[in-house]
Design a protein around this motif. Sequence first.
Motif, PDB file in Angstrom:
ATOM      1  N   MET A 172       0.844  -1.175   0.000  1.00  0.00           N
ATOM      2  CA  MET A 172       0.000   0.000   0.000  1.00  0.00           C
ATOM      3  C   MET A 172       0.891   1.240   0.000  1.00  0.00           C
ATOM      4  SD  MET A 172      -2.957   0.894   2.667  1.00  0.00           S
ATOM      5  CE  MET A 172      -3.893   2.345   2.486  1.00  0.00           C
ATOM      6  N   GLU A 173       0.669   2.107  -0.928  1.00  0.00           N
ATOM      7  CA  GLU A 173       1.489   3.311  -1.052  1.00  0.00           C
ATOM      8  C   GLU A 173       0.912   4.443  -0.188  1.00  0.00           C
ATOM      9  OE1 GLU A 173       3.174   6.129  -4.581  1.00  0.00           O
ATOM     10  OE2 GLU A 173       3.099   3.959  -4.826  1.00  0.00           O
ATOM     11  N   PRO A 174       1.787   5.218   0.477  1.00  0.00           N
ATOM     12  CA  PRO A 174       1.311   6.334   1.308  1.00  0.00           C
ATOM     13  C   PRO A 174       0.568   7.384   0.472  1.00  0.00           C
ATOM     14  CG  PRO A 174       3.639   5.893   1.687  1.00  0.00           C
ATOM     15  CD  PRO A 174       3.234   5.068   0.521  1.00  0.00           C
ATOM     16  N   LYS A 175      -0.363   8.077   1.093  1.00  0.00           N
ATOM     17  CA  LYS A 175      -1.119   9.143   0.426  1.00  0.00           C
ATOM     18  C   LYS A 175      -0.400  10.474   0.679  1.00  0.00           C
ATOM     19  CE  LYS A 175      -5.490   6.732   0.886  1.00  0.00           C
ATOM     20  NZ  LYS A 175      -6.837   6.761   1.431  1.00  0.00           N
ATOM     21  N   TYR A 176       0.617  10.729  -0.116  1.00  0.00           N
ATOM     22  CA  TYR A 176       1.437  11.914   0.069  1.00  0.00           C
ATOM     23  C   TYR A 176       0.665  13.209  -0.148  1.00  0.00           C
ATOM     24  CZ  TYR A 176       5.444   8.760   0.110  1.00  0.00           C
ATOM     25  OH  TYR A 176       6.336   7.774   0.422  1.00  0.00           O
ATOM     26  N   GLU A 177      -0.430  13.157  -0.879  1.00  0.00           N
ATOM     27  CA  GLU A 177      -1.226  14.357  -1.122  1.00  0.00           C
ATOM     28  C   GLU A 177      -1.820  14.911   0.168  1.00  0.00           C
ATOM     29  OE1 GLU A 177      -1.701  11.425  -2.709  1.00  0.00           O
ATOM     30  OE2 GLU A 177      -0.979  11.896  -4.724  1.00  0.00           O
ATOM     31  N   GLU A 178      -1.977  14.058   1.185  1.00  0.00           N
ATOM     32  CA  GLU A 178      -2.558  14.468   2.454  1.00  0.00           C
ATOM     33  C   GLU A 178      -1.503  14.954   3.451  1.00  0.00           C
ATOM     34  OE1 GLU A 178      -4.831  11.126   3.791  1.00  0.00           O
ATOM     35  OE2 GLU A 178      -6.140  11.159   2.027  1.00  0.00           O
ATOM     36  N   TYR A 179      -0.228  14.852   3.099  1.00  0.00           N
ATOM     37  CA  TYR A 179       0.847  15.255   3.995  1.00  0.00           C
ATOM     38  C   TYR A 179       0.986  16.775   4.019  1.00  0.00           C
ATOM     39  CZ  TYR A 179       2.785  10.505   4.463  1.00  0.00           C
ATOM     40  OH  TYR A 179       2.992   9.195   4.751  1.00  0.00           O
ATOM     41  N   THR A 180       1.462  17.300   5.154  1.00  0.00           N
ATOM     42  CA  THR A 180       1.770  18.726   5.235  1.00  0.00           C
ATOM     43  C   THR A 180       3.099  18.983   4.537  1.00  0.00           C
ATOM     44  OG1 THR A 180       3.015  18.544   7.303  1.00  0.00           O
ATOM     45  CG2 THR A 180       0.612  18.889   7.481  1.00  0.00           C
ATOM     46  N   TYR A 181       3.395  20.248   4.342  1.00  0.00           N
ATOM     47  CA  TYR A 181       4.648  20.624   3.682  1.00  0.00           C
ATOM     48  C   TYR A 181       5.853  20.110   4.478  1.00  0.00           C
ATOM     49  CZ  TYR A 181       8.093  23.557   1.336  1.00  0.00           C
ATOM     50  OH  TYR A 181       9.180  23.993   0.635  1.00  0.00           O
ATOM     51  N   LYS A 182       5.824  20.287   5.790  1.00  0.00           N
ATOM     52  CA  LYS A 182       6.941  19.827   6.629  1.00  0.00           C
ATOM     53  C   LYS A 182       7.076  18.307   6.589  1.00  0.00           C
ATOM     54  CE  LYS A 182       7.286  23.692   9.788  1.00  0.00           C
ATOM     55  NZ  LYS A 182       7.288  24.150  11.171  1.00  0.00           N
ATOM     56  N   GLU A 183       5.963  17.610   6.576  1.00  0.00           N
ATOM     57  CA  GLU A 183       6.008  16.145   6.497  1.00  0.00           C
ATOM     58  C   GLU A 183       6.606  15.695   5.162  1.00  0.00           C
ATOM     59  OE1 GLU A 183       2.213  14.897   9.315  1.00  0.00           O
ATOM     60  OE2 GLU A 183       1.862  15.426   7.225  1.00  0.00           O
ATOM     61  N   LEU A 184       6.235  16.400   4.086  1.00  0.00           N
ATOM     62  CA  LEU A 184       6.809  16.063   2.782  1.00  0.00           C
ATOM     63  C   LEU A 184       8.323  16.305   2.758  1.00  0.00           C
ATOM     64  CD1 LEU A 184       4.081  17.487   0.387  1.00  0.00           C
ATOM     65  CD2 LEU A 184       4.686  15.079   0.696  1.00  0.00           C
ATOM     66  N   LEU A 185       8.760  17.403   3.382  1.00  0.00           N
ATOM     67  CA  LEU A 185      10.204  17.663   3.468  1.00  0.00           C
ATOM     68  C   LEU A 185      10.914  16.542   4.216  1.00  0.00           C
ATOM     69  CD1 LEU A 185      10.421  21.486   4.249  1.00  0.00           C
ATOM     70  CD2 LEU A 185      11.253  20.323   2.208  1.00  0.00           C
ATOM     71  N   ASP A 186      10.301  16.096   5.303  1.00  0.00           N
ATOM     72  CA  ASP A 186      10.890  15.023   6.097  1.00  0.00           C
ATOM     73  C   ASP A 186      10.955  13.728   5.297  1.00  0.00           C
ATOM     74  OD1 ASP A 186      11.934  14.002   8.617  1.00  0.00           O
ATOM     75  OD2 ASP A 186      10.055  12.867   8.718  1.00  0.00           O
ATOM     76  N   VAL A 187       9.886  13.414   4.569  1.00  0.00           N
ATOM     77  CA  VAL A 187       9.862  12.198   3.747  1.00  0.00           C
ATOM     78  C   VAL A 187      10.954  12.273   2.688  1.00  0.00           C
ATOM     79  CG1 VAL A 187       8.530  10.912   2.030  1.00  0.00           C
ATOM     80  CG2 VAL A 187       7.445  11.647   4.144  1.00  0.00           C
ATOM     81  N   ARG A 188      11.056  13.423   2.010  1.00  0.00           N
ATOM     82  CA  ARG A 188      12.058  13.581   0.946  1.00  0.00           C
ATOM     83  C   ARG A 188      13.473  13.428   1.492  1.00  0.00           C
ATOM     84  NH1 ARG A 188      15.152  17.105  -2.144  1.00  0.00           N
ATOM     85  NH2 ARG A 188      14.926  16.803  -4.377  1.00  0.00           N
ATOM     86  N   LYS A 189      13.688  13.929   2.687  1.00  0.00           N
ATOM     87  CA  LYS A 189      15.015  13.856   3.298  1.00  0.00           C
ATOM     88  C   LYS A 189      15.380  12.422   3.691  1.00  0.00           C
ATOM     89  CE  LYS A 189      17.566  15.658   7.260  1.00  0.00           C
ATOM     90  NZ  LYS A 189      17.457  16.446   8.479  1.00  0.00           N
ATOM     91  N   ASN A 190      14.402  11.643   4.133  1.00  0.00           N
ATOM     92  CA  ASN A 190      14.686  10.326   4.714  1.00  0.00           C
ATOM     93  C   ASN A 190      14.335   9.139   3.826  1.00  0.00           C
ATOM     94  OD1 ASN A 190      15.649  11.248   7.318  1.00  0.00           O
ATOM     95  ND2 ASN A 190      13.558  11.958   7.645  1.00  0.00           N
ATOM     96  N   ILE A 191      13.738   9.370   2.678  1.00  0.00           N
ATOM     97  CA  ILE A 191      13.304   8.255   1.832  1.00  0.00           C
ATOM     98  C   ILE A 191      14.509   7.563   1.186  1.00  0.00           C
ATOM     99  CG2 ILE A 191      13.007   9.555  -0.312  1.00  0.00           C
ATOM    100  CD1 ILE A 191      10.338   7.981  -0.661  1.00  0.00           C
ATOM    101  N   ASN A 192      14.420   6.267   1.031  1.00  0.00           N
ATOM    102  CA  ASN A 192      15.452   5.505   0.334  1.00  0.00           C
ATOM    103  C   ASN A 192      15.220   5.691  -1.167  1.00  0.00           C
ATOM    104  OD1 ASN A 192      17.081   3.592  -0.893  1.00  0.00           O
ATOM    105  ND2 ASN A 192      16.748   2.065   0.725  1.00  0.00           N
ATOM    106  N   ARG A 193      16.040   6.544  -1.784  1.00  0.00           N
ATOM    107  CA  ARG A 193      15.829   6.931  -3.183  1.00  0.00           C
ATOM    108  C   ARG A 193      16.047   5.778  -4.151  1.00  0.00           C
ATOM    109  NH1 ARG A 193      18.475  13.009  -3.116  1.00  0.00           N
ATOM    110  NH2 ARG A 193      17.393  13.622  -1.230  1.00  0.00           N
ATOM    111  N   GLU A 194      16.927   4.851  -3.798  1.00  0.00           N
ATOM    112  CA  GLU A 194      17.183   3.709  -4.687  1.00  0.00           C
ATOM    113  C   GLU A 194      16.042   2.699  -4.626  1.00  0.00           C
ATOM    114  OE1 GLU A 194      19.794   4.676  -2.475  1.00  0.00           O
ATOM    115  OE2 GLU A 194      20.646   5.899  -4.074  1.00  0.00           O
ATOM    116  N   ALA A 195      15.511   2.462  -3.435  1.00  0.00           N
ATOM    117  CA  ALA A 195      14.457   1.462  -3.280  1.00  0.00           C
ATOM    118  C   ALA A 195      13.091   1.982  -3.742  1.00  0.00           C
ATOM    119  CB  ALA A 195      14.366   1.023  -1.823  1.00  0.00           C
ATOM    120  N   TYR A 196      12.864   3.305  -3.593  1.00  0.00           N
ATOM    121  CA  TYR A 196      11.565   3.883  -3.928  1.00  0.00           C
ATOM    122  C   TYR A 196      11.717   5.117  -4.818  1.00  0.00           C
ATOM    123  CZ  TYR A 196      10.290   1.019   0.083  1.00  0.00           C
ATOM    124  OH  TYR A 196      10.124  -0.015   0.945  1.00  0.00           O
TER     125      TYR A 196
END
Length: 187
Positions: free
Chosen positions: A1-25
């Motif tokens: 199940m993929e996260p619903k990023y459209e519902e995330y706040t701006y700060k949450e999106l920044l945090d996801v972008r900073k911590n996401i595994n870019r190679e795996a996802y």
Amino acid sequence: MEPKYEEYTYKELLDVRKNINREAYPARFQKVTALLKKYQNAHAPASSDRVTVEQIESSQSQGIYTTPPERNLDDNGAYIANEIPLKERVVSLLIALGLLLYGFHGLYTGEIYIPSRSKGGIHLYQESVWIMFVALMCGAGVFLSIVLDHYDKRDNEHVYFKRGQMLKNIGIVLFCVAVIWEIVVVR
């Protein structure tokens, strides 16, 4: 199940972008980046004041008082006071308190111990303790200025930046002087 990023706040999106595994996802990374850019285009002030995702990420990972603060303005050009996250304020206060206590303990006992990986560290005595005490107070001042900056709602982040940078540099120089003084003069 993929996260619903459209519902995330701006700060949450920044945090996801900073911590996401870019190679795996890679697809998720692209989606988060696109949402951040969409948000920036919709909510950003004039182009001269616009801050990109990359600028925010790079300033977050460089350390204390390494890059000057950006002036935050709303759509009407009114100043928006910066906000330091609660976790960062608490950590800064605890570090400042630890530095203050360690410095006063060193003055009381007449010795400050600086741990190191080799030879078990170095013990400072006499004048070196006083020099290191001032260096520790400078370090505490740097961390306290972070907390004070959050509560000061005036448009003067640049003042805290300059004072913090000055205290940091003085503290580093005094730290080095204390260690050199101990090695050359006291011993």
